[in-house]
Write a protein that holds these residues in place. Structure first.
Motif, mmCIF file in Angstrom:
data_model
loop_
_atom_site.group_PDB
_atom_site.id
_atom_site.type_symbol
_atom_site.label_atom_id
_atom_site.label_comp_id
_atom_site.label_asym_id
_atom_site.label_seq_id
_atom_site.Cartn_x
_atom_site.Cartn_y
_atom_site.Cartn_z
ATOM 1 N N VAL A 148 0.857 -1.305 0.062
ATOM 2 C CA VAL A 148 -0.084 0.117 0.047
ATOM 3 C C VAL A 148 0.761 1.150 0.113
ATOM 4 C CG1 VAL A 148 -1.675 1.250 1.358
ATOM 5 C CG2 VAL A 148 -1.823 -1.001 1.223
ATOM 6 N N ILE A 149 1.937 1.198 0.907
ATOM 7 C CA ILE A 149 2.710 2.412 0.899
ATOM 8 C C ILE A 149 3.654 2.375 -0.171
ATOM 9 C CG2 ILE A 149 5.233 3.093 1.895
ATOM 10 C CD1 ILE A 149 4.035 1.856 4.541
ATOM 11 N N GLU A 150 4.063 1.713 -1.186
ATOM 12 C CA GLU A 150 4.569 1.702 -2.514
ATOM 13 C C GLU A 150 3.446 2.275 -3.235
ATOM 14 O OE1 GLU A 150 7.650 1.169 -3.334
ATOM 15 O OE2 GLU A 150 8.072 1.032 -1.220
ATOM 16 N N GLN A 151 2.274 1.785 -3.194
ATOM 17 C CA GLN A 151 1.463 2.215 -4.217
ATOM 18 C C GLN A 151 1.213 3.757 -4.042
ATOM 19 O OE1 GLN A 151 -2.004 -0.419 -3.432
ATOM 20 N NE2 GLN A 151 -1.481 -1.708 -4.876
ATOM 21 N N ALA A 152 0.993 3.995 -2.739
ATOM 22 C CA ALA A 152 0.989 5.483 -2.521
ATOM 23 C C ALA A 152 2.150 6.440 -3.003
ATOM 24 C CB ALA A 152 0.615 5.680 -1.122
ATOM 25 N N LYS A 153 3.104 6.066 -2.768
ATOM 26 C CA LYS A 153 4.302 6.662 -3.420
ATOM 27 C C LYS A 153 4.413 6.875 -4.851
ATOM 28 C CE LYS A 153 8.356 5.051 -1.771
ATOM 29 N NZ LYS A 153 9.187 3.896 -1.596
ATOM 30 N N GLY A 154 3.823 5.935 -5.428
ATOM 31 C CA GLY A 154 3.647 6.006 -6.877
ATOM 32 C C GLY A 154 2.494 7.183 -7.248
ATOM 33 N N VAL A 155 1.491 7.141 -6.485
ATOM 34 C CA VAL A 155 0.485 7.979 -7.049
ATOM 35 C C VAL A 155 0.857 9.740 -6.604
ATOM 36 C CG1 VAL A 155 -2.014 8.712 -5.921
ATOM 37 C CG2 VAL A 155 -1.553 6.345 -6.212
ATOM 38 N N LEU A 156 1.612 9.485 -5.547
ATOM 39 C CA LEU A 156 2.040 10.864 -5.068
ATOM 40 C C LEU A 156 3.210 11.560 -6.184
ATOM 41 C CD1 LEU A 156 2.387 10.714 -1.352
ATOM 42 C CD2 LEU A 156 0.659 12.020 -2.652
ATOM 43 N N ALA A 157 4.201 10.499 -6.478
ATOM 44 C CA ALA A 157 5.239 10.718 -7.579
ATOM 45 C C ALA A 157 4.665 11.171 -8.924
ATOM 46 C CB ALA A 157 6.062 9.557 -7.655
ATOM 47 N N GLU A 158 3.532 10.538 -9.267
ATOM 48 C CA GLU A 158 3.096 10.806 -10.453
ATOM 49 C C GLU A 158 2.173 12.023 -10.343
ATOM 50 O OE1 GLU A 158 0.021 9.070 -13.828
ATOM 51 O OE2 GLU A 158 0.400 7.922 -12.070
ATOM 52 N N ARG A 159 1.453 12.232 -9.388
ATOM 53 C CA ARG A 159 0.466 13.561 -9.263
ATOM 54 C C ARG A 159 1.421 14.845 -8.864
ATOM 55 N NH1 ARG A 159 -5.353 13.199 -6.661
ATOM 56 N NH2 ARG A 159 -6.007 15.522 -6.911
ATOM 57 N N GLY A 160 2.372 14.838 -8.177
ATOM 58 C CA GLY A 160 3.389 16.047 -7.869
ATOM 59 C C GLY A 160 4.562 16.081 -8.707
ATOM 60 N N GLY A 161 4.857 15.099 -9.511
ATOM 61 C CA GLY A 161 5.987 15.105 -10.249
ATOM 62 C C GLY A 161 7.201 15.268 -9.202
ATOM 63 N N LEU A 162 7.125 14.086 -8.548
ATOM 64 C CA LEU A 162 8.273 13.797 -7.264
ATOM 65 C C LEU A 162 8.913 12.485 -7.742
ATOM 66 C CD1 LEU A 162 6.178 14.228 -4.306
ATOM 67 C CD2 LEU A 162 7.375 16.184 -5.432
ATOM 68 N N THR A 163 10.134 12.511 -7.112
ATOM 69 C CA THR A 163 10.758 11.086 -7.036
ATOM 70 C C THR A 163 10.102 10.329 -5.871
ATOM 71 O OG1 THR A 163 12.335 11.811 -5.383
ATOM 72 C CG2 THR A 163 13.046 12.569 -7.615
ATOM 73 N N MET A 164 10.410 9.219 -6.068
ATOM 74 C CA MET A 164 9.829 8.111 -5.116
ATOM 75 C C MET A 164 10.365 8.551 -3.816
ATOM 76 S SD MET A 164 7.717 5.930 -6.571
ATOM 77 C CE MET A 164 7.482 4.636 -5.998
ATOM 78 N N ASP A 165 11.518 8.826 -3.616
ATOM 79 C CA ASP A 165 11.912 9.163 -2.403
ATOM 80 C C ASP A 165 11.463 10.570 -1.868
ATOM 81 O OD1 ASP A 165 13.825 7.099 -2.061
ATOM 82 O OD2 ASP A 165 15.651 8.347 -2.795
ATOM 83 N N GLU A 166 11.001 11.382 -2.668
ATOM 84 C CA GLU A 166 10.444 12.768 -2.190
ATOM 85 C C GLU A 166 8.904 12.474 -1.971
ATOM 86 O OE1 GLU A 166 12.923 16.136 -4.974
ATOM 87 O OE2 GLU A 166 11.097 14.918 -5.857
ATOM 88 N N ALA A 167 8.338 11.385 -2.409
ATOM 89 C CA ALA A 167 7.111 11.137 -2.461
ATOM 90 C C ALA A 167 6.758 10.443 -1.130
ATOM 91 C CB ALA A 167 6.482 10.154 -3.325
ATOM 92 N N PHE A 168 7.671 9.681 -0.670
ATOM 93 C CA PHE A 168 7.832 8.921 0.694
ATOM 94 C C PHE A 168 7.842 9.902 1.787
ATOM 95 C CE2 PHE A 168 10.011 6.733 4.061
ATOM 96 C CZ PHE A 168 8.975 5.753 4.497
ATOM 97 N N SER A 169 8.938 10.879 1.471
ATOM 98 C CA SER A 169 9.092 11.742 2.441
ATOM 99 C C SER A 169 7.851 12.517 2.835
ATOM 100 C CB SER A 169 10.271 12.791 1.969
ATOM 101 O OG SER A 169 10.477 13.926 2.882
ATOM 102 N N ALA A 170 7.055 12.782 1.789
ATOM 103 C CA ALA A 170 5.818 13.761 2.049
ATOM 104 C C ALA A 170 4.840 13.097 2.422
ATOM 105 C CB ALA A 170 5.340 14.193 0.508
ATOM 106 N N LEU A 171 4.672 11.636 2.312
ATOM 107 C CA LEU A 171 3.840 11.023 2.977
ATOM 108 C C LEU A 171 4.068 10.824 4.386
ATOM 109 C CD1 LEU A 171 1.441 8.987 2.307
ATOM 110 C CD2 LEU A 171 3.174 7.086 2.075
ATOM 111 N N ARG A 172 5.371 10.409 4.874
ATOM 112 C CA ARG A 172 5.637 10.427 6.314
ATOM 113 C C ARG A 172 5.656 11.562 6.908
ATOM 114 N NH1 ARG A 172 11.885 8.673 6.494
ATOM 115 N NH2 ARG A 172 11.970 10.854 5.802
#
Length: 256
Positions: A196-220
């Protein structure tokens, strides 16, 4: 003509003993119930050993003693009292891991005055206990109570210990199964959470133009700010229920 009644009685008893051991050993079933199992143990113990009552005291995970089965109300009251005052043959049996027997509790009154008095009030004059143990690990005791004074003979003690031994093996086996089931469930939960966390990172990365690391940082960062479990927020992101603007704002926020 030879009297065959004694031979028949012996054969009948041997069949009952055999069936009892088979029943006690049969714990690899989906609907195993510890209360039902211990009731079987104590009931058959009374029948096979010709004692007035029987009970089981087990050690709980926190080290406390618990009365989990008794064949009569008076036996239950006595065992509960023994646990409360931490005194009596059954308690000593659990603590030492060795059999304890008193053919006449009047002689044990000096050693266990409160227990002996309570036993007399409950209608018991003799008390015996065999440990439920395996390879040095004692998990409880099988208590045997007599309405009249009298020692158990060697065969009775041996059979009582054998019943306690097979019951111990069954209980420990069931506990092992339960532990393995819990570990399997925990592992599966961890794996599901990671997905689920990996899926969320992917959604955020695509939606915000982020890297996967940046997406995880935002999520956390958002999960911590909201005091929310990371997996719960991730699930909300995946289902579209999250506040995406708030989450994405943390992608390059202070401290993240």
């Amino acid at each position: 003509m030879p009297d065959t009644s004694d031979t028949t009685d012996v054969a009948t008893r041997e069949r009952r003993i055999s069936r009892t051991f088979v029943a006690l050993a049969d714990t690899l079933v989906d609907d195993f119930d510890i209360a039902e199992f211990l009731d079987l143990l104590t009931t058959r113990t009374v029948e096979l050993l010709s004692v007035a009552a029987a009970g089981v005291i087990l050690l709980a995970p926190d080290g406390k003693l618990e009365v989990l089965s008794s064949t009569s109300r008076n036996a239950d009251l006595l065992e509960q009292f023994a646990v409360e005052v931490d005194s009596g043959p059954c308690i000593e049996c659990v603590r030492t891991g060795t059999p304890v027997t008193y053919a006449d509790l009047e002689t044990g009154a000096r050693r266990w005055p409160r227990f002996a008095a309570a036993a007399a009030e409950c209608g018991f004059r003799g008390a015996h206990a065999v440990p439920m143990r395996l390879r040095g690990q004692t998990i409880g005791a099988l208590s045997l109570l007599g309405a009249e004074p009298g020692a158990l003979d060697g065969d009775q003690v041996g059979l009582g210990q054998a019943l306690a031994d097979v019951a111990t093996i069954a209980i420990l086996q069931q506990r092992s199964i339960e532990v393995n089931d819990r570990l399997t469930t925990q592992l599966q939960t961890a794996l599901d959470s990671r997905v689920v966390i990996e899926q969320a990172k992917g959604v955020l990365a695509e939606r915000g133009g982020l890297t996967m690391d940046e997406a995880f940082s935002a999520l956390r960062g958002q999960a911590r700010a909201q005091r929310q479990r990371l997996v719960d927020l991730a699930r909300a992101v995946v289902t579209g229920a999250a506040d995406f603007d708030a989450v994405l704002a943390r992608a390059h926020g202070p401290g993240h």
